[in-house]
Design a protein around this motif. Structure first.
Motif, PDB file in Angstrom:
ATOM      1  N   GLY A 164       0.970  -0.888   0.210  1.00 56.35           N
ATOM      2  CA  GLY A 164      -0.269   0.106   0.151  1.00 56.35           C
ATOM      3  C   GLY A 164       0.820   1.051   0.208  1.00 56.35           C
ATOM      4  N   THR A 165       0.114   2.750  -0.131  1.00 60.53           N
ATOM      5  CA  THR A 165       0.855   3.724  -0.037  1.00 60.53           C
ATOM      6  C   THR A 165       1.273   3.629   0.974  1.00 60.53           C
ATOM      7  OG1 THR A 165      -0.927   4.779   0.878  1.00 60.53           O
ATOM      8  CG2 THR A 165      -1.299   4.625  -1.647  1.00 60.53           C
ATOM      9  N   LEU A 166       1.147   2.982   2.505  1.00 56.85           N
ATOM     10  CA  LEU A 166       2.698   3.970   3.350  1.00 56.85           C
ATOM     11  C   LEU A 166       3.091   3.202   3.612  1.00 56.85           C
ATOM     12  CD1 LEU A 166      -0.417   5.060   6.064  1.00 56.85           C
ATOM     13  CD2 LEU A 166       0.856   5.962   4.117  1.00 56.85           C
ATOM     14  N   ARG A 167       3.980   2.052   2.502  1.00 57.08           N
ATOM     15  CA  ARG A 167       4.523   1.087   2.816  1.00 57.08           C
ATOM     16  C   ARG A 167       6.404   2.275   3.523  1.00 57.08           C
ATOM     17  NH1 ARG A 167       8.604  -2.526   1.338  1.00 57.08           N
ATOM     18  NH2 ARG A 167       8.056  -4.027   1.952  1.00 57.08           N
ATOM     19  N   GLU A 168       6.578   3.105   2.000  1.00 59.48           N
ATOM     20  CA  GLU A 168       7.818   3.696   2.568  1.00 59.48           C
ATOM     21  C   GLU A 168       7.849   4.182   4.064  1.00 59.48           C
ATOM     22  OE1 GLU A 168       9.072   6.412  -0.436  1.00 59.48           O
ATOM     23  OE2 GLU A 168       8.817   4.801  -1.883  1.00 59.48           O
TER      24      GLU A 168
END
Length: 322
Positions: A164-168
């Protein structure tokens, strides 16, 4: 797009539209070719994801659009009783069928595979708290990481399995020295392998934040997947999950927490981890039994089949064989 889909789709007696992005295609097809429409709303669409942050006028427009299309529906299908009550009232659909997103009934007890612990590199006897699913805002991902820094969880690890978008952001969080290598971010695994990975965990955490009505009423797939794997849950004390976690006739399936408070999440985790071994084993077995007896796709899908049997009887004479 919806009109093109409706024009190209084969003939049908019932058009089943999944969420508002597919409902128009179902309605247009029924208008052009006849048949009944079922609206399968997985959530309160305009309170979900990026829709919840649209300008008020855009949300108002799409709500009116959804109500107008939903008038054509012979039935509403959704994922829990709370959503059925709200959507039925908002959309004016008299017939509602609840079909929880539970996995297939396990043919045998799901045994831990060791894959999750091996992927983290943690010691085999350290407690493991798992979040699996989408790395998206308002899922309590950062609050869960902060929870393992609370007193009493010095040996516990938190693993995030998904995408998902919050992986980093999660990867950066995991690298912070204050966590001492106890936060792990792992890629998603194939669905047919998932339950074996989940079974490695001691606790499955789902501290969804009460940021929207949709979140407050959600019953995420991971809740039922965790039960199927025999893993007790720590879930947000919200109306969607509360009755499943604490209201089961066989007893609680885990603990509830204030998802905005890392200390509350930690307390709920400790209430599971600090139990004597025989109590923890009994809790895991209770979760498995609930999945086998109640929370499984075979049980849930029977309601969908029953709905189609009803709809078949309502079709014009000569229809209903497709």
């Amino acid at each position: 797009w919806a009109r093109q889909v409706a024009a190209l789709a084969p003939d049908a007696d019932v058009w089943h539209g999944h969420d508002l992005n597919a409902l128009p295609a179902a309605v247009y097809a029924a208008q052009a070719r006849g048949g009944l429409v079922v609206y399968d709303s997985h959530e309160i669409f305009m309170d979900s994801g990026s829709n919840a942050t649209r300008p008020w006028w855009a949300r108002a427009f799409f709500r009116r659009y959804e109500r107008r299309l939903a008038r054509r529906a012979a039935a509403l299908v959704t994922v829990n009783d709370a959503l059925a009550a709200i959507l039925g009232r908002r959309l004016g659909i008299g017939r509602s069928v609840v079909v929880h997103n539970a996995p297939a009934r396990p043919t045998a007890s799901i045994a831990p595979t060791g894959l999750l612990r091996a992927a983290t590199g943690m010691a085999q006897d350290d407690p493991l708290v798992l979040y699996h699913g989408g790395f998206s805002p308002h899922r309590g991902l950062e609050e869960l990481a902060e929870a393992i820094l609370q007193p009493g969880l010095e040996r516990a690890h938190a693993a995030y399995l998904g995408y998902g978008t919050l992986r980093e952001r999660l990867a950066a969080l995991a690298s912070e020295p204050r966590f001492g290598g106890r936060v792990h971010v792992l890629d998603a695994v194939p669905p047919d392998e998932l339950l074996g990975w989940v079974a490695d965990a001691d606790v499955a955490a789902m501290p969804i934040q009460p940021s929207t009505l949709n979140h407050r009423l959600s019953t995420p797939n991971k809740l039922f997947e965790s039960l199927a794997a025999g893993v007790p849950v720590v879930a947000s004390d919200l109306p969607g999950m509360r009755p499943i976690v604490t209201g089961d006739p066989a007893g609680p399936m885990g603990e509830l927490c204030d998802p905005a408070d890392p200390a509350s999440i930690a307390t709920a985790i400790r209430r599971i981890l600090d139990r004597p071994p025989e109590e923890r084993a009994a809790l895991r077995e209770r979760c498995r039994a609930a999945a086998l007896e109640r929370w499984n796709w075979e049980t849930e899908s029977a309601r969908l089949v029953a709905l189609y049997e009803e709809l078949a009887r309502e079709l014009p004479s000569g229809s209903g064989d497709a």
